[in-house]
Design a protein around this motif. Sequence first.
Motif, short mmCIF file in Angstrom:
data_model
loop_
_atom_site.label_atom_id
_atom_site.label_comp_id
_atom_site.label_asym_id
_atom_site.label_seq_id
_atom_site.Cartn_x
_atom_site.Cartn_y
_atom_site.Cartn_z
N ASP A 230 0.85 -1.18 -0.04
CA ASP A 230 0.00 -0.21 -0.02
C ASP A 230 0.93 1.17 -0.05
O ASP A 230 0.68 2.25 -0.79
CB ASP A 230 -0.90 -0.09 1.41
N ALA A 231 1.91 1.22 0.90
CA ALA A 231 2.83 2.51 0.89
C ALA A 231 3.61 2.57 -0.53
O ALA A 231 3.71 3.60 -0.89
CB ALA A 231 3.95 2.08 1.98
N ALA A 232 3.92 1.44 -1.06
CA ALA A 232 4.67 1.73 -2.52
C ALA A 232 3.84 1.86 -3.43
O ALA A 232 3.98 2.71 -4.34
CB ALA A 232 5.52 0.17 -2.82
N PHE A 233 2.46 1.61 -3.28
CA PHE A 233 1.63 1.66 -4.30
C PHE A 233 1.13 3.47 -4.38
O PHE A 233 1.08 4.32 -5.12
CB PHE A 233 0.25 1.29 -4.08
N SER A 234 1.02 3.82 -3.00
CA SER A 234 0.82 5.27 -2.97
C SER A 234 1.71 6.12 -3.46
O SER A 234 1.76 7.34 -4.00
CB SER A 234 0.52 5.65 -1.40
N GLU A 235 2.92 5.64 -3.20
CA GLU A 235 4.22 6.45 -3.63
C GLU A 235 4.44 6.51 -4.99
O GLU A 235 4.64 7.51 -5.91
CB GLU A 235 5.43 5.73 -3.11
N PHE A 236 3.91 5.25 -5.84
CA PHE A 236 3.97 5.20 -7.30
C PHE A 236 2.92 6.12 -8.08
O PHE A 236 3.33 6.92 -8.78
CB PHE A 236 3.83 3.94 -7.66
N THR A 237 1.70 6.10 -7.40
CA THR A 237 0.65 6.97 -7.86
C THR A 237 0.81 8.49 -7.70
O THR A 237 0.34 9.52 -8.41
CB THR A 237 -0.71 6.57 -7.26
N ALA A 238 1.75 8.99 -6.49
CA ALA A 238 2.07 10.31 -6.29
C ALA A 238 3.21 10.84 -7.25
O ALA A 238 3.18 11.90 -7.69
CB ALA A 238 2.10 10.30 -4.92
N THR A 239 3.92 9.85 -7.83
CA THR A 239 4.97 10.35 -8.55
C THR A 239 4.99 10.03 -9.99
O THR A 239 5.62 10.38 -10.88
CB THR A 239 6.45 9.79 -8.04
N HIS A 240 3.95 9.24 -10.24
CA HIS A 240 3.75 8.98 -11.70
C HIS A 240 2.22 9.25 -12.09
O HIS A 240 1.15 8.96 -11.46
CB HIS A 240 3.89 7.32 -12.02
N HIS A 241 1.93 9.97 -13.27
CA HIS A 241 0.67 10.59 -13.70
C HIS A 241 0.48 10.33 -14.98
O HIS A 241 1.43 10.26 -16.24
CB HIS A 241 0.63 12.19 -13.45
N ILE A 242 -0.56 10.01 -15.46
CA ILE A 242 -1.18 10.00 -16.80
C ILE A 242 -1.02 11.34 -17.63
O ILE A 242 -1.33 12.36 -16.99
CB ILE A 242 -2.65 9.64 -16.93
N LEU A 243 -0.21 11.25 -18.73
CA LEU A 243 -0.24 12.29 -19.60
C LEU A 243 -0.95 12.27 -20.76
O LEU A 243 -0.55 11.23 -21.40
CB LEU A 243 1.33 12.79 -19.60
N ARG A 244 -1.72 13.06 -21.48
CA ARG A 244 -2.38 12.81 -22.47
C ARG A 244 -2.58 14.22 -23.33
O ARG A 244 -3.02 15.22 -22.50
CB ARG A 244 -3.70 12.23 -22.21
N LEU A 245 -2.49 14.22 -24.34
CA LEU A 245 -2.90 15.60 -25.13
C LEU A 245 -3.62 15.12 -26.39
O LEU A 245 -3.36 14.30 -27.03
CB LEU A 245 -1.57 16.32 -25.65
N THR A 246 -4.88 15.87 -26.63
CA THR A 246 -5.69 15.24 -27.72
C THR A 246 -6.35 16.42 -28.41
O THR A 246 -7.19 17.04 -27.99
CB THR A 246 -7.08 14.41 -27.17
N PRO A 247 -5.55 16.90 -29.55
CA PRO A 247 -6.05 17.86 -30.49
C PRO A 247 -7.00 17.36 -31.30
O PRO A 247 -6.92 16.18 -31.80
CB PRO A 247 -4.71 18.33 -31.08
N PHE A 248 -8.14 18.27 -31.62
CA PHE A 248 -9.00 17.56 -32.79
C PHE A 248 -9.90 18.94 -33.26
O PHE A 248 -9.56 20.14 -32.93
CB PHE A 248 -10.40 16.72 -31.92
N ILE A 249 -10.29 18.51 -34.53
CA ILE A 249 -11.16 19.50 -35.40
C ILE A 249 -12.34 19.04 -35.23
O ILE A 249 -12.83 17.85 -35.22
CB ILE A 249 -10.69 19.56 -36.75
N PHE A 250 -13.49 19.87 -35.34
CA PHE A 250 -14.89 19.49 -35.51
C PHE A 250 -15.93 20.53 -36.52
O PHE A 250 -15.26 21.64 -36.75
CB PHE A 250 -15.49 19.48 -34.01
N GLY A 251 -16.83 20.08 -36.85
CA GLY A 251 -17.82 20.97 -37.75
C GLY A 251 -18.77 20.32 -37.82
O GLY A 251 -19.12 19.18 -37.48
N GLY A 252 -19.95 21.16 -37.95
CA GLY A 252 -21.53 20.77 -38.33
C GLY A 252 -22.37 21.67 -38.92
O GLY A 252 -22.15 22.73 -39.23
N LEU A 253 -23.56 21.04 -38.97
CA LEU A 253 -24.59 22.00 -39.37
C LEU A 253 -25.66 21.91 -38.33
O LEU A 253 -26.04 21.22 -37.51
CB LEU A 253 -25.19 21.35 -40.62
N GLU A 254 -26.33 23.05 -38.41
CA GLU A 254 -27.72 23.29 -37.28
C GLU A 254 -28.93 23.78 -38.09
O GLU A 254 -28.78 24.62 -39.07
CB GLU A 254 -27.43 24.09 -36.28
#
Length: 461
Positions: A230-254
């Motif tokens: 548990d202590a090792a798990f808490s240390e891992f999650t505190a020092t390791h983070h998900i990093l994501r970058l998602t660019p996108f384009i969109f368009g539509g009609l109304e």
Amino acid sequence: MKKIYLALLICAVTQISRAQFVTQSASGKGTVILPLNGVSLGFDIGKTEIAVGANNYSKALIKNNDQLFKNWFFGGNLSVKNSSGIGNLVKSGDLVPEGNLLGFMGFNINNHQRLIDEWKASSVNKLAYLQQDRRKKLVKKYAQAIIDIIETSGDEINDVDFRTATLAKWIKKVNAAKDGYALSRVILDLKKEGGAKLEPFVAMSKDLQTIKEKEYQASLAKTDMTKEMDAAFSEFTATHHILRLTPFIFGGLEARSFSLYSGPSTVSLAKSFEDKLYRNNQVGIGINGQVGSFWVGITYAWIDGDNFSGLSSKEYTLQTKDTLHNQTLIAEKKITGYSGKYARVKSNQLNIDLVKEFRLGDTSRLITNVYYRGTIASRDTTALKNISGIGLGLYFLGNKGKFLGGLYVELPDIGNQAEKAKPIADQNIRPPLRRLTFGVVTKFSLSSIFGFTDRPKKPEE
């Protein structure tokens, strides 16, 4: 038509409703794309809106990728609603139909592979493997002790052939046990063995096994490394983070159809209403970012739209009379009319969401969303003002990420720009606390969001 529309709403309520965006506001706009794979169905009963959408975004998130222009995804969303909301629909059945078709495409980059590699090499896994290895050796030692007990207790069986067959049977079962649980099942079955010829054998086995089990359980407790993991798990999650970058384009009609009220007609009151069929298009860019339990979403769109949102609506009743002799036949028609200076206006829209997850317990979560919604760069500020709104959304998740409920509170027009545009006699400028908009989020279930969080799981004990 009213009955059909309400029936569609009832059908939508019975579904596990999902939409393609995590966040919601009074205008229904969000910027953070939900990683949903397949087709979704959502509804917003406050606006009498039904939406159907699909995307393959979750597949892009699953893949390991740290390079640009890979892990492409695409999706679309089709929604229909009554622009006047459910109130007019229930009261009069008069529809102001509106439809929206939106498509989007983008790609995702992330640090999944690096996290996977570091997780495999982490002290959490090392401790888990060490604990597992110790328990395997302990079970193997315990199994040998049980075999010794079976052989010793076999002296209580006088029939040599029967003794040989019985010992071979139970020794084979003990050797076949792959783990501690299976070995416990074999011991339990041995204790239940019946028959006069086996009674002394089983009785001695029980006595000897009881002594050995106490020693086994004491040794097993010493192999437990839960606190260390548990202590090792808490240390891992505190020092390791998900990093994501998602660019996108969109368009539509109304598209929207409504009745514009221009004042009483001197020719015929029925001609006081002009049917309007409005169509617009939009195109925009967006970006989603994630760092651990924080998300940020930004979209910027160019809108070839109108100032429909600034028109005021009223319900009118048009009566016609037919008289014959001493009888009068009166017919009534309910009309939702919109009044004001209607104009086509181009503008830009900026939406920003900041989302944070908080743990309320081992499995429950609170998702908070601070957001900004802005209409900016209006090409005709006399018809469509530049308006900015801010809000806060709260979403509650229970066990296994199941959606328990959500709500939002929004200040839709920070500077009272819409009211200031009206004639002074018609203005109703109120302080911020009296202009807050509240809503209960029923448009989507967050059952598949996190998922989106991708927390590492501790190894099974």
